[in-house]
Design an enzyme around this catalytic site. Structure first.
Site, PDB file in Angstrom:
ATOM      1  N   CYS A  94       8.533  42.118  47.387  1.00  0.00           N
ATOM      2  CA  CYS A  94       8.937  42.723  46.115  1.00  0.00           C
ATOM      3  C   CYS A  94      10.236  43.511  46.202  1.00  0.00           C
ATOM      4  CB  CYS A  94       7.832  43.626  45.587  1.00  0.00           C
ATOM      5  SG  CYS A  94       6.255  42.764  45.401  1.00  0.00           S
ATOM      6  N   HIS A 387       7.251  42.116  36.354  1.00  0.00           N
ATOM      7  CA  HIS A 387       7.646  42.157  37.759  1.00  0.00           C
ATOM      8  C   HIS A 387       7.891  40.759  38.322  1.00  0.00           C
ATOM      9  CE1 HIS A 387       7.941  43.022  41.912  1.00  0.00           C
ATOM     10  NE2 HIS A 387       6.665  42.935  42.225  1.00  0.00           N
ATOM     11  N   CYS A 417       7.816  49.436  46.579  1.00  0.00           N
ATOM     12  CA  CYS A 417       6.829  48.994  47.565  1.00  0.00           C
ATOM     13  C   CYS A 417       6.885  47.475  47.648  1.00  0.00           C
ATOM     14  CB  CYS A 417       5.430  49.450  47.173  1.00  0.00           C
ATOM     15  SG  CYS A 417       4.860  48.756  45.597  1.00  0.00           S
TER      16      CYS A 417
END
Length: 431
Positions: A94, A387, A417
């Site tokens: 990510c 996301h 994160c």
């Protein structure tokens, strides 16, 4: 002001992204390469950039295409740029766009480049579906057969179980635990209640809706034509729920731990398609070309924790390191942008930044401190906006720099994160 090792400052000139769309909706017919081209093309147009001035493109993605794994190179082959433009792809789950940005910044700091485009793209609709190993072995053997009869006999070995596909899983190869299960575990370990998670998710939607309605978030978007007719434009993020309420969120059932869990579809970020891009320059080249930076990269840090412990807690280790490298403390920070993978993760990260125990694990005697909620994710975050794994990092940086400029602040901090127990933090400065 602290600078990179040789004294060069890296300027952030501008950032742009496509609208973020829930997977399987408006952007489902576009590949990650297509989406990347939209974002990069708009960045070039908005900044009146001469493509020949670009020395480097670094792009991030997570679920890579098996036919075009170097997405950066495919995006760089747009007519905006010379074919000689160096381009490569990075992947840090990510935080892939963050890795692209810091890689490009490092090259600028070293003097190997003066102008770079960095960012990332993801289509979580168009993920590769793999054959089983048995089917793959048979197909390879059939392709090597020297006669039709050999090919037929090889293909005759196919059994019904061989047709079962292998789909990508958002799970840790080392533990088998999904991100949602990890978030549930973090909620339990850190005492994060279901109510706190749902209220934080509601806040994200409300603030994102406000940012879209008043134009602050819209200003960062490159509208994209919607297939198959291309007669309408997607000009806003389609995951933001203006009509959401705490009552609605609290009525949703837990998804991962159905008996004892607190993570739901409402307090987790959705699977999303989208792309982003940021223009970086050396301070000297920015001045020479007439650009006014929105901010400078002051410092950054990466960190990791055991994936089997608290998978998404590594930003708590990275943040104090980035602050130390910047010569700053939390009281100096005007705005904080924290990637919202799950409400449980954000609330655990906030708690961890105020924890002496986590500070000591990072090698510090004092914790970073309490995050002022009035300075955190002031236009929502990934819970509402969405996301796309490879793109989120550049979205977070763009929003942070733009809002810092609007508010007249000086310092901003972002954290992200990532799967694998990894985390990232960056400090930017407006001058």
């Amino acid at each position: 002001m602290p600078t990179f090792g040789n004294g060069r400052r890296v300027a952030i000139i501008a950032g742009v992204r496509t609208p973020f769309a829930r997977s399987g909706t408006a952007l489902k017919d576009y590949t990650a390469i297509d989406l990347g081209r939209f974002a990069v093309g708009e960045l070039v147009q908005r900044t009146s950039l001469n493509g020949a001035d670009v020395d480097l493109m670094v792009y991030g993605t997570v679920v890579q295409s098996v036919v075009a794994p170097n997405i950066a190179r495919e995006v760089s082959l747009m007519p905006h740029f010379p074919r000689t433009l160096q381009a490569y792809t990075v992947s840090r789950a990510c935080a892939s766009a963050n890795q692209a940005i810091t890689d490009a910044a490092d090259q600028i700091a070293l003097g190997h480049a003066h102008v770079a485009i960095a960012g990332g793209s993801e289509s979580l609709t168009q993920v590769p579906i793999l054959h089983s190993r048995g089917m793959s072995d048979i197909l390879v053997a059939a392709s090597k057969a020297k006669s039709m009869s050999q090919r037929v006999s090889t293909l005759a070995r196919v059994r019904p179980k061989d047709f079962v596909p292998i789909t990508p899983a958002i799970a840790e190869p080392s533990t088998g635990e999904t991100m949602g299960q990890s978030a549930d575990k973090m909620a339990k370990l850190n005492g994060i209640s279901r109510e706190a998670q749902d209220r934080f998710a509601l806040r994200s939607h409300q603030l994102a809706a406000r940012g879209l309605d008043d134009g602050r978030l819209v200003a960062e978007l490159a509208p994209v034509p919607v297939p198959p007719k291309y007669d309408t434009m997607l000009a806003t993020d389609n995951g933001v729920r203006r009509d959401s309420s705490y009552e609605q969120l609290s009525s949703l059932k837990a998804v991962f731990d159905r008996q004892y869990g607190t993570v739901t579809a409402g307090n987790a970020s959705p699977l999303t398609d989208g792309a982003s891009a940021v223009l970086l320059m050396s301070e000297e080249r920015a001045k020479a070309l007439g650009y006014t930076p929105v901010a400078f990269i002051r410092s950054y840090a990466y960190a990791a924790v055991d994936p089997g412990e608290q998978l998404l807690q590594a930003p708590v280790i990275a943040a104090p390191i980035a602050l130390q490298r910047a010569g700053l403390s939390l009281k100096d920070i005007d705005l904080v942008e924290m990637h919202e993978a799950f409400a449980a993760q954000v609330l655990s990260n906030i708690q961890g930044l105020a924890s002496r125990q986590w500070a000591e694990r990072a090698g510090f005697s004092q914790p970073v401190g309490e995050i002022d909620p009035e300075r955190l994710n002031v236009m929502g975050g990934s819970l509402s906006i969405g996301h796309p794994f490879g793109a989120t990092g550049a979205r977070v940086l763009t929003t942070l720099c733009n809002e810092l400029q609007r508010r007249g602040g000086q310092f901003g901090m972002l954290t992200v994160c990532a799967a694998g127990g990894m985390g990232h933090a960056m400090i930017v400065e407006r001058t």
